[in-house]
Scaffold this active site. Structure first.
Site, mmCIF file in Angstrom:
data_model
loop_
_atom_site.group_PDB
_atom_site.id
_atom_site.type_symbol
_atom_site.label_atom_id
_atom_site.label_comp_id
_atom_site.label_asym_id
_atom_site.label_seq_id
_atom_site.Cartn_x
_atom_site.Cartn_y
_atom_site.Cartn_z
ATOM 1 N N LYS A 190 48.895 -30.387 -76.923
ATOM 2 C CA LYS A 190 49.872 -29.225 -77.536
ATOM 3 C C LYS A 190 50.883 -28.629 -76.697
ATOM 4 O O LYS A 190 50.090 -27.636 -75.596
ATOM 5 C CB LYS A 190 48.949 -28.141 -78.256
ATOM 6 N N GLY A 243 47.450 -21.585 -69.028
ATOM 7 C CA GLY A 243 48.372 -20.772 -69.736
ATOM 8 C C GLY A 243 47.876 -19.458 -69.288
ATOM 9 O O GLY A 243 47.076 -19.139 -68.286
ATOM 10 N N SER A 244 48.241 -18.318 -70.205
ATOM 11 C CA SER A 244 47.671 -16.849 -69.705
ATOM 12 C C SER A 244 46.407 -16.575 -69.787
ATOM 13 O O SER A 244 45.573 -17.323 -70.485
ATOM 14 C CB SER A 244 48.776 -15.808 -70.723
ATOM 15 N N THR A 245 45.857 -15.687 -68.991
ATOM 16 C CA THR A 245 44.468 -15.242 -68.869
ATOM 17 C C THR A 245 44.258 -14.565 -70.279
ATOM 18 O O THR A 245 43.141 -14.987 -70.914
ATOM 19 C CB THR A 245 44.319 -14.215 -67.953
ATOM 20 N N GLY A 248 43.715 -17.906 -72.667
ATOM 21 C CA GLY A 248 42.685 -18.456 -72.117
ATOM 22 C C GLY A 248 41.158 -17.886 -72.470
ATOM 23 O O GLY A 248 40.359 -18.581 -72.715
ATOM 24 N N GLU A 266 43.001 -22.906 -66.748
ATOM 25 C CA GLU A 266 43.777 -22.320 -65.595
ATOM 26 C C GLU A 266 44.821 -21.591 -66.121
ATOM 27 O O GLU A 266 45.545 -21.894 -66.780
ATOM 28 C CB GLU A 266 44.586 -24.022 -65.295
ATOM 29 N N CYS A 301 52.183 -19.684 -61.742
ATOM 30 C CA CYS A 301 50.736 -19.075 -61.742
ATOM 31 C C CYS A 301 50.294 -18.791 -60.332
ATOM 32 O O CYS A 301 49.844 -17.718 -60.254
ATOM 33 C CB CYS A 301 49.722 -20.049 -62.429
ATOM 34 N N GLU A 401 50.486 -9.503 -63.928
ATOM 35 C CA GLU A 401 51.276 -10.799 -63.519
ATOM 36 C C GLU A 401 52.682 -10.635 -64.452
ATOM 37 O O GLU A 401 52.567 -10.510 -65.552
ATOM 38 C CB GLU A 401 50.462 -12.066 -64.269
HETATM 39 P P1 NAD Z 1 50.601 -18.552 -72.813
HETATM 40 O O1 NAD Z 1 49.147 -18.549 -72.606
HETATM 41 O O2 NAD Z 1 51.229 -17.757 -73.920
HETATM 42 O O3 NAD Z 1 50.604 -20.238 -73.618
HETATM 43 C C1 NAD Z 1 50.207 -21.364 -73.130
HETATM 44 C C2 NAD Z 1 49.760 -22.499 -74.329
HETATM 45 O O4 NAD Z 1 48.699 -21.755 -74.993
HETATM 46 C C3 NAD Z 1 51.106 -22.435 -75.066
HETATM 47 O O5 NAD Z 1 51.070 -23.911 -75.606
HETATM 48 C C4 NAD Z 1 50.774 -21.708 -76.417
HETATM 49 O O6 NAD Z 1 51.316 -22.052 -77.419
HETATM 50 C C5 NAD Z 1 49.258 -21.688 -76.528
HETATM 51 N N1 NAD Z 1 48.855 -20.618 -77.222
HETATM 52 C C6 NAD Z 1 49.136 -19.286 -77.299
HETATM 53 N N2 NAD Z 1 48.582 -18.556 -78.315
HETATM 54 C C7 NAD Z 1 47.387 -19.237 -78.652
HETATM 55 C C8 NAD Z 1 46.329 -19.070 -79.474
HETATM 56 N N3 NAD Z 1 46.249 -17.968 -80.021
HETATM 57 N N4 NAD Z 1 45.479 -20.101 -79.637
HETATM 58 C C9 NAD Z 1 45.791 -21.312 -79.109
HETATM 59 N N5 NAD Z 1 46.880 -21.523 -78.210
HETATM 60 C C10 NAD Z 1 47.654 -20.666 -78.046
HETATM 61 O O7 NAD Z 1 51.184 -18.848 -71.737
HETATM 62 P P2 NAD Z 1 52.771 -19.244 -71.326
HETATM 63 O O8 NAD Z 1 53.305 -17.816 -71.297
HETATM 64 O O9 NAD Z 1 53.016 -20.500 -71.846
HETATM 65 O O10 NAD Z 1 52.493 -19.801 -69.819
HETATM 66 C C11 NAD Z 1 52.533 -18.804 -68.925
HETATM 67 C C12 NAD Z 1 51.128 -18.455 -68.176
HETATM 68 O O11 NAD Z 1 50.536 -19.597 -67.613
HETATM 69 C C13 NAD Z 1 50.864 -17.423 -67.102
HETATM 70 O O12 NAD Z 1 49.957 -16.709 -67.068
HETATM 71 C C14 NAD Z 1 50.702 -18.396 -65.793
HETATM 72 O O13 NAD Z 1 50.038 -17.957 -64.753
HETATM 73 C C15 NAD Z 1 49.775 -19.590 -66.631
HETATM 74 N N6 NAD Z 1 49.724 -20.746 -65.815
HETATM 75 C C16 NAD Z 1 48.632 -21.015 -65.096
HETATM 76 C C17 NAD Z 1 48.486 -22.161 -64.135
HETATM 77 C C18 NAD Z 1 47.365 -22.856 -63.591
HETATM 78 O O14 NAD Z 1 47.322 -23.670 -63.024
HETATM 79 N N7 NAD Z 1 46.546 -21.677 -63.223
HETATM 80 C C19 NAD Z 1 49.916 -23.128 -64.441
HETATM 81 C C20 NAD Z 1 50.767 -23.025 -65.070
HETATM 82 C C21 NAD Z 1 50.921 -21.509 -65.794
#
Ligand code: NAD
Length: 498
Positions: A190, A243-245, A248, A266, A301, A401
């Protein structure tokens, strides 16, 4: 042939990307027929209308993935054959470097030169690394009683849901596809709704490489509408999330509410970047610090967003940092190969970053430079590279962040103080120190609460080096051999010999 800005613009104008989901070896529209626009943040223009998945599409993809897993077309394929497919897959990704570069640059705004120099090679080397280990993974025979033969099998989990963000769309997907596919799992990927296009090209190339239908499926759509049903699905054995904490944490909730599927995360960071007075190359430290926070528009990140600089060199460091930043990462058209900073991913992200600039001002930090939309770039979601000095570690701009080009510098009094502040955060992804003292370096490596540590470097690493966090930066490890264990489960087999 090196492509010019005009070449890239011509390719962008002629682009006709795949916009349907990929399920069971076929591109298909959403069952509902719905679509959503994906927007170029450099111009605000709609690139394409993409299939908008929901729980029904997720179910269809999971069913196909389960069927493929059960019949063994991939999970029980001869390892050499699986390896061949993955190697061909990596080769095809490399051969389509320019296509991937165009798709991710248009979708999320990063400089096209970064795509060609960082994202595509990072994705390819990761896929190659995991392709190479397919026939080298081993189980174990344990030294139990002579009355029995006991061995351990490491078996694939089944169906893995992979949910990734928009900041490195291709690379984040590849980091997880490598170990998930190498170990024989089926996958439902996804991509983020802001950057769905490159995942669809990945799916096509997997098929072209000889990957069987149903093994790699891609469901496009919004987080709540597709990511959530995937994470709640009873037929999914694992969620690998980047994605975001905030989201996560939801993944663990969804797991608990459904089938206790494995969850690896992550997530976000607020990584400390320490520069001590005994650093013997302040110019390199300053130049590295500039890229560590302004590279990829600060949408990283592991961005070195919290600089902790020893008080005696603070002013000198700020001056050098400012001098480098004046030219190193300046906003511009991401399709221009000379550009080193593109727009932020969306108008919402731009607003969020500008809001944090306001917060920093109100908290009493000093805006040293930046903080505004750059002149002449109003059509896109740009924000100037920004530096706050006079920051305290308790300020929100030092704790939260921002995920944009906003640097903070906090003065510190020696190594112990620096390490104390480095650890004063909910996050624990990456950390770096610049010092010429070997004991300080090792003490920092031992004591800092972060999964990735650099000494006199930042963002160094390759497919062999583990990537993942401590604390609320997540529990997973991407890249490296350890990642394989996250996509397998241990089976204990006892054969009675009496
Ligand atoms: P996000 O958490 O908003 O979204 C990430 C993914 O989760 C997307 O595909 C989104 O559609 C999905 N998502 C969102 N809400 C959801 C829900 N309720 N249920 C299931 N899936 C859902 O993050 P973002 O804005 O896309 O990315 C930025 C974040 O990612 C930052 O916090 C960054 O630090 C983190 N990040 C971490 C790493 C790492 O390796 N630690 C790498 C890249 C990005």
């Amino acid at each position: 042939m090196t492509l010019t800005k005009a070449d890239w613009q011509a390719r962008a104008a002629a682009l006709c990307p795949e916009t349907r989901m990929f399920i069971d070896g076929e591109f298909v529209p959403a069952l509902s027929g719905a679509t959503f626009p994906t927007i170029n943040p450099a111009t605000g223009e709609v690139i394409a209308e993409v299939a908008r998945g929901n729980a029904d599409d997720v179910d269809r993809a999971v069913t196909a993935a389960r069927r493929a897993f059960r019949d063994g077309r991939w999970s029980r394929l001869d390892p050499r054959d699986r390896m061949d497919v993955l190697q061909r897959f990596a080769g095809l990704v490399e051969a389509h470097a320019e296509d991937f570069a165009l798709l991710d640059t248009l979708d999320m705004g990063k400089p096209i030169s970064d795509m060609l120099a960082i994202d595509v090679p990072g994705a390819v080397s990761n896929l190659c690394f995991f392709a190479e280990v397919v026939d080298k993974m081993e189980g174990a025979v344990t030294n139990t009683t002579p009355q029995a033969l006991h061995y351990i099998l490491n078996q694939p989990l089944g169906v893995c849901g992979i949910v990734v963000p928009w900041n490195y769309p291709l690379m984040m997907a590849a980091w997880k596809l490598g170990p998930a596919l190498a170990t024989g799992n089926s996958v439902v990927l996804k991509p983020a709704e802001q950057s769905p296009l490159s995942a669809l090209l990945l799916a096509r190339l997997f098929m072209e490489a000889g990957g069987p239908a149903g093994v790699l499926n891609v469901v496009t759509g919004h987080g709540e509408e597709t990511g959530k049903p995937l994470a709640l699905h009873m037929g999914v054995d694992k969620i690998a999330f980047t994605g975001s904490t905030e989201v996560g944490k939801l993944m663990f909730v969804y797991s608990g509410q459904s089938n206790m599927k494995r969850v690896t995360t992550e997530c976000g960071g607020k990584s400390p970047h320490i520069v001590l007075a005994d650093c013997d190359d302040l110019d390199t430290a300053a130049a590295t610090a500039v890229s560590a926070i302004f590279g990829n528009q600060g949408e990283v990140c592991s961005a070195g967003s919290r600089m902790l600089v020893e008080r005696s060199i603070h002013d000198d460091f700020v001056a050098r940092f400012t001098a480098v930043a004046a030219t190193a990462h300046q906003p511009g058209d991401p399709l221009d190969p000379e550009t080193t900073m593109g727009p932020l991913v969306t108008a919402e992200q731009q607003e969020r970053v500008l809001r944090y600039v306001d917060i920093g001002r109100k908290e009493g930090a000093r805006l040293a430079f930046g903080g505004a939309v750059p002149a002449g770039l109003n059509a896109g979601c740009y924000v100037e590279p920004t530096l706050f000095t006079g920051v305290s570690n308790r300020m929100r701009i030092a704790q939260e962040e921002i995920f944009g080009p906003v640097a903070t510098i906090i003065p510190v009094d020696g190594a112990d103080h620096a390490i104390e502040l480095a650890n004063d955060t909910i996050y624990g992804l990456a950390a770096s120190i610049w010092t010429s003292d070997i004991k300080t370096a090792h003490r920092f490596a031992r004591d800092v609460e972060a999964g990735i540590v650099w000494v006199n470097a930042y963002e160094a690493g390759d497919a062999t080096t583990p990537w993942g966090g401590f604390k609320q930066s997540g529990n997973g490890r991407d890249k490296c051999l350890e990642a394989l264990t996250q996509y397998t489960q241990t089976k204990s087999v006892w054969i009675d010999l009496r």
